[in-house]
Design a protein around this motif. Sequence first.
Motif, PDB file in Angstrom:
ATOM      1  N   ASP A 198       0.814  -1.211   0.000  1.00  0.00           N
ATOM      2  CA  ASP A 198       0.000   0.000   0.000  1.00  0.00           C
ATOM      3  C   ASP A 198       0.851   1.267   0.000  1.00  0.00           C
ATOM      4  OD1 ASP A 198       0.883  -0.581   2.506  1.00  0.00           O
ATOM      5  OD2 ASP A 198      -1.015  -0.235   3.532  1.00  0.00           O
ATOM      6  N   MET A 199       2.069   1.176  -0.493  1.00  0.00           N
ATOM      7  CA  MET A 199       2.880   2.397  -0.596  1.00  0.00           C
ATOM      8  C   MET A 199       2.482   3.149  -1.870  1.00  0.00           C
ATOM      9  SD  MET A 199       6.913   2.867   0.059  1.00  0.00           S
ATOM     10  CE  MET A 199       7.668   4.490   0.187  1.00  0.00           C
ATOM     11  N   HIS A 200       2.205   4.412  -1.711  1.00  0.00           N
ATOM     12  CA  HIS A 200       1.728   5.248  -2.815  1.00  0.00           C
ATOM     13  C   HIS A 200       2.905   5.725  -3.658  1.00  0.00           C
ATOM     14  CE1 HIS A 200      -0.182   8.756  -4.749  1.00  0.00           C
ATOM     15  NE2 HIS A 200      -1.326   8.097  -4.542  1.00  0.00           N
ATOM     16  N   ILE A 201       2.653   5.925  -4.934  1.00  0.00           N
ATOM     17  CA  ILE A 201       3.722   6.345  -5.854  1.00  0.00           C
ATOM     18  C   ILE A 201       4.384   7.647  -5.391  1.00  0.00           C
ATOM     19  CG2 ILE A 201       2.117   7.532  -7.423  1.00  0.00           C
ATOM     20  CD1 ILE A 201       5.064   5.518  -8.716  1.00  0.00           C
ATOM     21  N   ASP A 202       3.591   8.561  -4.811  1.00  0.00           N
ATOM     22  CA  ASP A 202       4.175   9.827  -4.336  1.00  0.00           C
ATOM     23  C   ASP A 202       5.202   9.580  -3.234  1.00  0.00           C
ATOM     24  OD1 ASP A 202       2.537  11.123  -6.061  1.00  0.00           O
ATOM     25  OD2 ASP A 202       1.098  11.804  -4.548  1.00  0.00           O
ATOM     26  N   ASP A 203       4.929   8.612  -2.380  1.00  0.00           N
ATOM     27  CA  ASP A 203       5.868   8.302  -1.301  1.00  0.00           C
ATOM     28  C   ASP A 203       7.066   7.518  -1.837  1.00  0.00           C
ATOM     29  OD1 ASP A 203       4.188   9.645   0.385  1.00  0.00           O
ATOM     30  OD2 ASP A 203       3.162   7.854   1.108  1.00  0.00           O
ATOM     31  N   ILE A 204       6.812   6.665  -2.828  1.00  0.00           N
ATOM     32  CA  ILE A 204       7.937   5.956  -3.466  1.00  0.00           C
ATOM     33  C   ILE A 204       8.886   6.978  -4.093  1.00  0.00           C
ATOM     34  CG2 ILE A 204       8.539   4.421  -5.403  1.00  0.00           C
ATOM     35  CD1 ILE A 204       5.958   2.829  -4.683  1.00  0.00           C
ATOM     36  N   ASN A 205       8.315   8.034  -4.650  1.00  0.00           N
ATOM     37  CA  ASN A 205       9.149   9.076  -5.260  1.00  0.00           C
ATOM     38  C   ASN A 205      10.028   9.791  -4.234  1.00  0.00           C
ATOM     39  OD1 ASN A 205       8.335   8.633  -7.857  1.00  0.00           O
ATOM     40  ND2 ASN A 205       6.617  10.076  -7.747  1.00  0.00           N
ATOM     41  N   ASN A 206       9.704   9.653  -2.963  1.00  0.00           N
ATOM     42  CA  ASN A 206      10.540  10.263  -1.911  1.00  0.00           C
ATOM     43  C   ASN A 206      11.694   9.363  -1.476  1.00  0.00           C
ATOM     44  OD1 ASN A 206       8.895  12.515  -1.816  1.00  0.00           O
ATOM     45  ND2 ASN A 206       7.579  11.691  -0.206  1.00  0.00           N
ATOM     46  N   LEU A 207      11.705   8.137  -1.944  1.00  0.00           N
ATOM     47  CA  LEU A 207      12.803   7.234  -1.557  1.00  0.00           C
ATOM     48  C   LEU A 207      14.107   7.755  -2.163  1.00  0.00           C
ATOM     49  CD1 LEU A 207      11.137   3.728  -2.150  1.00  0.00           C
ATOM     50  CD2 LEU A 207      11.780   4.705   0.069  1.00  0.00           C
ATOM     51  N   PRO A 208      15.169   7.800  -1.369  1.00  0.00           N
ATOM     52  CA  PRO A 208      16.423   8.339  -1.908  1.00  0.00           C
ATOM     53  C   PRO A 208      16.987   7.474  -3.043  1.00  0.00           C
ATOM     54  CG  PRO A 208      16.731   7.444   0.306  1.00  0.00           C
ATOM     55  CD  PRO A 208      15.275   7.409   0.039  1.00  0.00           C
ATOM     56  N   ILE A 209      17.289   8.136  -4.160  1.00  0.00           N
ATOM     57  CA  ILE A 209      17.761   7.390  -5.334  1.00  0.00           C
ATOM     58  C   ILE A 209      19.090   6.690  -5.039  1.00  0.00           C
ATOM     59  CG2 ILE A 209      18.597   7.704  -7.725  1.00  0.00           C
ATOM     60  CD1 ILE A 209      16.323   9.744  -8.069  1.00  0.00           C
ATOM     61  N   LYS A 210      19.870   7.267  -4.128  1.00  0.00           N
ATOM     62  CA  LYS A 210      21.173   6.637  -3.820  1.00  0.00           C
ATOM     63  C   LYS A 210      20.998   5.238  -3.208  1.00  0.00           C
ATOM     64  CE  LYS A 210      21.820   9.027   0.648  1.00  0.00           C
ATOM     65  NZ  LYS A 210      21.609   7.999   1.612  1.00  0.00           N
ATOM     66  N   ASN A 211      19.830   4.987  -2.620  1.00  0.00           N
ATOM     67  CA  ASN A 211      19.588   3.654  -2.024  1.00  0.00           C
ATOM     68  C   ASN A 211      18.836   2.725  -2.967  1.00  0.00           C
ATOM     69  OD1 ASN A 211      20.668   4.814   0.208  1.00  0.00           O
ATOM     70  ND2 ASN A 211      18.827   4.723   1.466  1.00  0.00           N
ATOM     71  N   LYS A 212      18.644   3.158  -4.200  1.00  0.00           N
ATOM     72  CA  LYS A 212      17.784   2.452  -5.142  1.00  0.00           C
ATOM     73  C   LYS A 212      18.047   0.941  -5.205  1.00  0.00           C
ATOM     74  CE  LYS A 212      17.194   2.180 -10.083  1.00  0.00           C
ATOM     75  NZ  LYS A 212      17.486   2.732 -11.388  1.00  0.00           N
ATOM     76  N   GLU A 213      19.316   0.574  -5.185  1.00  0.00           N
ATOM     77  CA  GLU A 213      19.687  -0.845  -5.312  1.00  0.00           C
ATOM     78  C   GLU A 213      19.057  -1.687  -4.206  1.00  0.00           C
ATOM     79  OE1 GLU A 213      21.588  -2.080  -7.849  1.00  0.00           O
ATOM     80  OE2 GLU A 213      21.448  -0.031  -8.651  1.00  0.00           O
ATOM     81  N   GLN A 214      18.707  -1.039  -3.106  1.00  0.00           N
ATOM     82  CA  GLN A 214      18.235  -1.796  -1.938  1.00  0.00           C
ATOM     83  C   GLN A 214      16.708  -1.872  -1.839  1.00  0.00           C
ATOM     84  OE1 GLN A 214      20.431   0.827   0.515  1.00  0.00           O
ATOM     85  NE2 GLN A 214      22.035  -0.667   0.937  1.00  0.00           N
ATOM     86  N   TYR A 215      16.003  -1.276  -2.796  1.00  0.00           N
ATOM     87  CA  TYR A 215      14.547  -1.259  -2.700  1.00  0.00           C
ATOM     88  C   TYR A 215      13.884  -2.150  -3.745  1.00  0.00           C
ATOM     89  CZ  TYR A 215      15.403   2.931   0.108  1.00  0.00           C
ATOM     90  OH  TYR A 215      15.840   3.803   1.065  1.00  0.00           O
ATOM     91  N   GLY A 216      12.833  -2.821  -3.309  1.00  0.00           N
ATOM     92  CA  GLY A 216      12.064  -3.654  -4.213  1.00  0.00           C
ATOM     93  C   GLY A 216      10.579  -3.419  -4.045  1.00  0.00           C
ATOM     94  N   ILE A 217       9.801  -3.936  -4.969  1.00  0.00           N
ATOM     95  CA  ILE A 217       8.344  -3.837  -4.855  1.00  0.00           C
ATOM     96  C   ILE A 217       7.702  -4.939  -5.693  1.00  0.00           C
ATOM     97  CG2 ILE A 217       7.994  -2.251  -6.838  1.00  0.00           C
ATOM     98  CD1 ILE A 217       5.973  -0.748  -4.945  1.00  0.00           C
TER      99      ILE A 217
END
Lengths: 401, 289
Positions: free
Chosen positions: B137-156
């Motif tokens: 239930d994470m919204h796209i607007d909040d996903i857009n706040n995830l720091p890009i530098k940590n991108k490798e560590q995030y999944g969905i």
Amino acid sequence: MKKVELLVPAGDLERLKIAILYGADAVFCGGKQFSLRAKANNFSLDDLKEAVIFANKHHAKVHVTVNIVPIDNDFAKLDEYLLALDNIGVHAIIVSSVYIMKRAQELNCHFEIHVSTQQSITNNLAISFLKQNLNINRVVLARELNINEIIDIKNKSSVAIETFIHGGMCSSYSGRCGLSNSMVDRDANKGGCAHSCRWVYNLYNDNKLVSNQKCIIASCDLNSVEYLPLLLKNHIDSFKIEGRMKSAHYIATVVSAYRHLIDEYYHNKELKHNVIKYYQKEIQKAENRITYSGFYNPKIKNEALLKDLNVENPTQTFIGLVIKSNDKNNYVTIEVKNNFSKNIILECFMPSGKCITTKILDMIDENDDQLEVARHPKQIIKIKIKYKLPVYTILRKKKEL
Amino acid sequence: MEIVVKINNYDDVKQFNNADAYLLSNKFVSFRYSFSFSLNQIKKITKESHLNEKKVYILINKIFTNDHLIKLEAYIQNLISIGVDGFYFCDFAVFVIAKKYNFSDKCYFYHETFLRNTYDILTYQEMGINNIICSKDMHIDDINNLPIKNKEQYGIMVFGYVSLYESKRKIISNFIKQNNLDKNLVNSTNLSIKEETRNQHYKILQQNGITSIFDNNIWCYLDYSQQLAKHINIFIFDCLFLNSEYVSKVIDLFKKSLNEKISMNELLKLDNSLSFTEGFLTKRVGIEK
């Protein structure tokens, strides 16, 4: 010996006061922000201030639920809110968000941090992890644990352990249900739960109806009275009653029963069967749902955990609350809760736990006009009786079946 | 982009040659799966997958009581010695045990409702849980706040039937017992419940003592793949209730969509009997309807 804390829900200030007067050691309530149970009359900061003053006066504590699972925008006023709670002097916050736990520490708030049952904590490794990283003070255990598992966790725990002993149960693991979100666009983890699990469902196989019978997914409410001696013997730190939406009658009745059971145990080092039976009967006077000992029983038969829908069966009806004690003519001022006639046998249930039955000698409205029937909930009336009743005495009558 | 697929059976390893990693289940540590892989099967798949430069993750989405922790630790040790590439977990106990064996960097926190804001996600990362699978239930607007530098560590999870409800209550067994029905009904993967005033059928599955209820539509984030890929590096596909061959084709579409606009019509051409939703990716739900 350190006594267990009896922790009781408070949907509003009136119920908070009743909970404390009827025997709660601590109450939990939600603020206007960051709290689940959005439909409870959540407390303003001024309400919380009054609640803490009242609680302190009666040597009780106030825990505030800060237990939503937030989205990014929710955090904007978090610091301000946490500092306000700290300033008011609340004793603990109940939280599921790790950021909120961390932030409360960074702001040097003085209140304790209790991990909400939404985290579904079921083992000591998880507790140690949270303790090590967030310096939490207490964990509210998952409601899916049995008595042996609870005791084992307590024996190995470095933080205080709180367990639910009575009241409503989520049918799903707490905090993991999205039925309401999906079916009616109401966010359960922000306080919008529509109780979709209590609706009527049918089961299908390959899109064909399996049976005309309804498929029950809702849970029975919890009643753990029979496990109380074991929980007490093993020094669980806090017993939680659930139900911020419940009536003052329910709160007073259930709290008083558990208060007496706990005190009886500490006094006699045991709880005799007849005592347990007596207080079970007392609880039934206000209980409006089918209850069971839930997962406490390690050999639980699963079907007992699922309840028929919305069955109500209290043995007594809540008819009024005393808001002003007897005047010189023995008239007691009450707020009407449900209609009743003057000729009933009245049961007066007092904060001390004392219960008397009596007749109403006279009944008048605010203009001193005679009343034969009190018809309007919230109406303020006066009744004359021969006993002295303190404020917050619960007035009830036997339910007509 | 790492494409992870939760597979249905042993043969899926060949079917999903277009994936980068396989997510395997086992009945001791998982629920909501099509197949429970034994340790020997996991070992064999891991060996074959590594030869093909694919990774193998284990789904550990159960939560554990104290009396299971010894067995859990032994199981985790076995998995590590087999050489699996990581765990998708939701109980902190799994992370604590993995850390003991210097495996915490390969743990992915897979809590399906608690990881929906950047504040909590970053806090968990500060606590040492570096890899995070965003909640359903994470919204796209909040996903857009995830720091890009940590991108490798995030999944969905970007495609599959999403569970809306998990209960320790055996709802199907209860229904069977109450109504004297055939006990084998509990094993059906075609069960659904329907609320009396609504038309939707919600899939229901009782497995390993846990009952799950699923959304009536398949969650599909195809329209948002490029946007998601700016902040997220792991796309998860769940084959539960779905044909593997079909999901493999869906993965091809998603991969293509990372470079060019792919319409949902392309997806419908694969199977027009299925219906889809974007879940809560673009929809905020509140307290009142």
